[in-house]
Write a protein that holds these residues in place. Structure first.
Motif, PDB file in Angstrom:
ATOM      1  N   ARG A 150     -14.983  28.846  59.245  1.00 53.21           N
ATOM      2  CA  ARG A 150     -15.068  29.785  60.502  1.00 53.21           C
ATOM      3  C   ARG A 150     -13.929  30.695  60.537  1.00 53.21           C
ATOM      4  O   ARG A 150     -13.490  31.989  61.749  1.00 53.21           O
ATOM      5  CB  ARG A 150     -16.510  29.974  60.991  1.00 53.21           C
ATOM      6  N   ALA A 167     -15.080  35.550  59.184  1.00 54.58           N
ATOM      7  CA  ALA A 167     -13.333  34.527  60.307  1.00 54.58           C
ATOM      8  C   ALA A 167     -12.759  34.622  60.975  1.00 54.58           C
ATOM      9  O   ALA A 167     -13.203  35.970  61.370  1.00 54.58           O
ATOM     10  CB  ALA A 167     -12.945  34.237  58.720  1.00 54.58           C
ATOM     11  N   GLY A 183     -11.293  29.891  51.985  1.00 54.13           N
ATOM     12  CA  GLY A 183     -11.438  29.407  53.568  1.00 54.13           C
ATOM     13  C   GLY A 183     -11.321  28.444  54.038  1.00 54.13           C
ATOM     14  O   GLY A 183     -11.572  27.234  53.791  1.00 54.13           O
ATOM     15  N   GLN A 209      -9.700  33.121  56.871  1.00 54.45           N
ATOM     16  CA  GLN A 209      -9.760  33.881  55.346  1.00 54.45           C
ATOM     17  C   GLN A 209      -8.753  34.188  54.774  1.00 54.45           C
ATOM     18  O   GLN A 209      -8.185  34.837  56.221  1.00 54.45           O
ATOM     19  CB  GLN A 209     -11.332  34.296  55.001  1.00 54.45           C
ATOM     20  N   SER A 224     -16.322  39.049  55.383  1.00 53.89           N
ATOM     21  CA  SER A 224     -15.766  38.309  55.989  1.00 53.89           C
ATOM     22  C   SER A 224     -16.300  38.257  57.658  1.00 53.89           C
ATOM     23  O   SER A 224     -16.720  38.452  58.223  1.00 53.89           O
ATOM     24  CB  SER A 224     -14.171  38.570  56.759  1.00 53.89           C
TER      25      SER A 224
END
Length: 543
Positions: free
Chosen positions: A325, A379, A322, A328, A377
């Motif tokens: 944020r 992200a 990762g 990913q 996730s």
């Protein structure tokens, strides 16, 4: 019967015993299996220690590397080889103590961590050091020392906090560096580029013979040993081949400049293999032994963490990283678990076998892992670094066109399940990074590739080769056919180079960077094309 049949467990168990001795090739099944069964298990150090003061020549000839950055951890790599083309790198079969340092500055005035590691002969004197408890999202410098020798300095970085709001990330994607096809000029430029992390998408080396002149490099100032002028088959072969590749100064420079995240394709083992099925008609136990050797040498020579260490012919290479944020990364392995290619390895008209829902390019376990990871996730960008072309790629203008059986086009059900999984998980910004094909492509990923008006659900960025295919062409001969047959294909270039992608909060930008020649060294770098895709609005547009 292939190794996936009745005797697979016994064959895999035997191959796990592969140690530092050579395995047999060209022998009968019983002899090869008996040999494998009697090999010592690797990883348990039984060798005496070598006094590092007795290392008479520089052992850091293969450079340094780092990989798989995490928020508070980095992985550092080197391999001791004062005579890299000789057996065991020119060292006796004894363990060697290596000192390492990680610092905040390139002059090592502010050392953050230091320690020692042991270079074991069982692992060809490779060193993998995981340094923990570091600051998040910052640059570090590292080096190694043994005896009176000190390595060059490497630069690496940790990832940002898993919960951090990151403004941007710049990655590079590279693939396919056939030593015998030319110089690694693109990697020289990459070493000087301003990127946070490099994704190597496969074909780090090739198993094919390299002649005394280095193939297309046409050396006049050196003569490569005869040991390279044959296909890699044994553990010693693969180890020496990595030594040849890592002797290249441009490859060493790129590794020293940036952390790498690596995954393999086929040539690190054998062209177009599928799971335990080899390219050619050899007994399955021989191929599993070859695969065990290839996987073992791959781990020894790459900046990979302990969970990736192989067990015989098996190695868990797919993994997740990762970048706060923002992104990913789900790194795939589309080679080790796949079904055999339908209708052979090359181009073919799709048929019932191509569409068979039981066929897979990832294996069921990896497929579930990918989709479950998307469900969890948080992200903004979900990026999938992997090997072979994901988007549909028609090769002609016939009503039913030929496609590649080795790419996702040969595994349509796999692709459909993955895209359905992304949709169900609510993935808004899907980006696939690809290598393999020795050209640069930019694709819109369509909900239905046979309907150009269907929804665009993601982006695929295909990195051209570093050297494979020799110089290539700006506009390949089939350019017009491909662009007409594939309306979702937005860019196609046949030169060598790499691609950088800047992921931001508002958009992603891809820059395709190429060199005009690799059969002669020193070509300048140019940006062949740039594209952007807005966050939440999939689709490529010229930048």
């Amino acid at each position: 019967m292939t190794a996936s049949g009745q005797h697979a467990p016994e064959l895999r168990a035997a191959a796990r015993h592969l140690g530092r001795r050579r395995f047999l090739t060209g022998t009968g099944a019983a002899a090869a299996l008996a040999f494998a069964t009697n090999l010592p298990t690797a990883g348990v150090a039984g060798a005496a220690e070598l006094d590092a003061a007795r290392v008479a020549a520089d052992p850091f000839t293969l450079g340094v590397a780092s990989g798989d950055p995490q928020p508070t951890s980095v992985l550092l790599w080197t391999r001791l080889a004062p005579s890299p083309y000789e057996e065991n790198g020119g060292l006796p079969a004894r363990r060697v103590t290596v000192h390492w340092e990680l610092a905040h500055d390139a002059r090592f005035r502010r050392v953050a961590r230091r320690g020692t590691a042991v270079a074991h002969p069982e692992f060809n004197h490779a060193v993998h050091v995981q340094v923990d408890h570091l600051d998040e999202g910052r640059v570090y410098y590292y080096r190694f020392r043994t005896g009176r020798w000190t390595s060059g300095t490497g630069r690496t970085r940790t990832a940002p906090s898993a919960y951090g709001r990151v403004g941007s990330l710049t990655l590079a994607a590279v693939s396919c560096q056939a030593y015998h096809d030319g110089y690694f000029t693109a990697l020289k430029h990459l070493a000087d580029d301003d990127v946070d992390v490099v994704f190597h998408l496969g074909d780090y080396l090739y198993e094919y013979a390299v002649n005394s002149a280095g193939g297309a490099r046409k050396y006049t100032d050196r003569v490569l040993p005869d040991v390279f002028n044959r296909e890699t088959l044994t553990l010693d072969d693969y180890r020496r081949r990595y030594a040849l590749y890592k002797s290249d100064p441009d490859l060493r420079a790129a590794h020293a400049a940036h952390p790498f995240v690596v995954t393999w394709d086929d040539h690190e083992t054998e062209n177009n293999y599928a799971d335990d099925i080899p390219e050619n008609d050899v007994p399955p136990e021989e191929f599993l032994l070859r695969r065990a050797s290839a996987y073992r040498a791959y781990w020894e020579n790459q900046p990979l963490r302990r969970p990736q260490r192989p067990s015989g012919p098996d190695m868990r290479l797919y993994r997740r990283l990762g970048w706060g944020r923002l992104a990913q990364f789900d790194i795939l392995d589309t080679r080790q678990y796949r079904s055999d290619q339908a209708y052979g390895d090359g181009a073919h008209v799709p048929g019932p076998e191509t569409l068979d829902p039981k066929r897979t390019i990832t294996g069921a376990t990896q497929e579930r892992w990918l989709i479950d990871g998307w469900r969890r996730s948080r992200a903004l960008w979900n990026v999938v670094p992997q090997q072979v072309t994901f988007s549909q790629r028609k090769f002609d203008l016939n009503p039913v066109a030929k496609v590649s059986m080795d790419a996702w086009d040969g595994y349509v059900a796999s692709r459909n399940r993955v895209l359905a999984g992304a949709k169900a998980a609510g993935v808004d910004n899907l980006m696939v990074l690809t290598g393999d094909v020795h050209v640069g492509y930019a694709f819109d990923i369509k909900a239905d590739f046979d309907d150009p008006s269907s929804r665009t659900v993601g982006t695929e960025i295909v990195a051209t080769s570093v050297a494979s295919g020799k110089d290539g062409a700006e506009k390949p001969a089939n350019w017009d056919t491909y662009m007409r047959a594939n309306p979702h294909l937005k860019f196609y270039n046949g030169r060598r180079g790499y691609v950088t992608v800047r992921l931001g909060r508002e958009e992603a930008r891809a820059d395709f960077k190429t060199v005009a020649a690799v059969t002669t060294p020193g070509a300048p770098l140019r940006v062949a094309a740039s594209f952007r895709t807005a966050a939440g609005e999939p689709g490529l547009h010229p930048a």
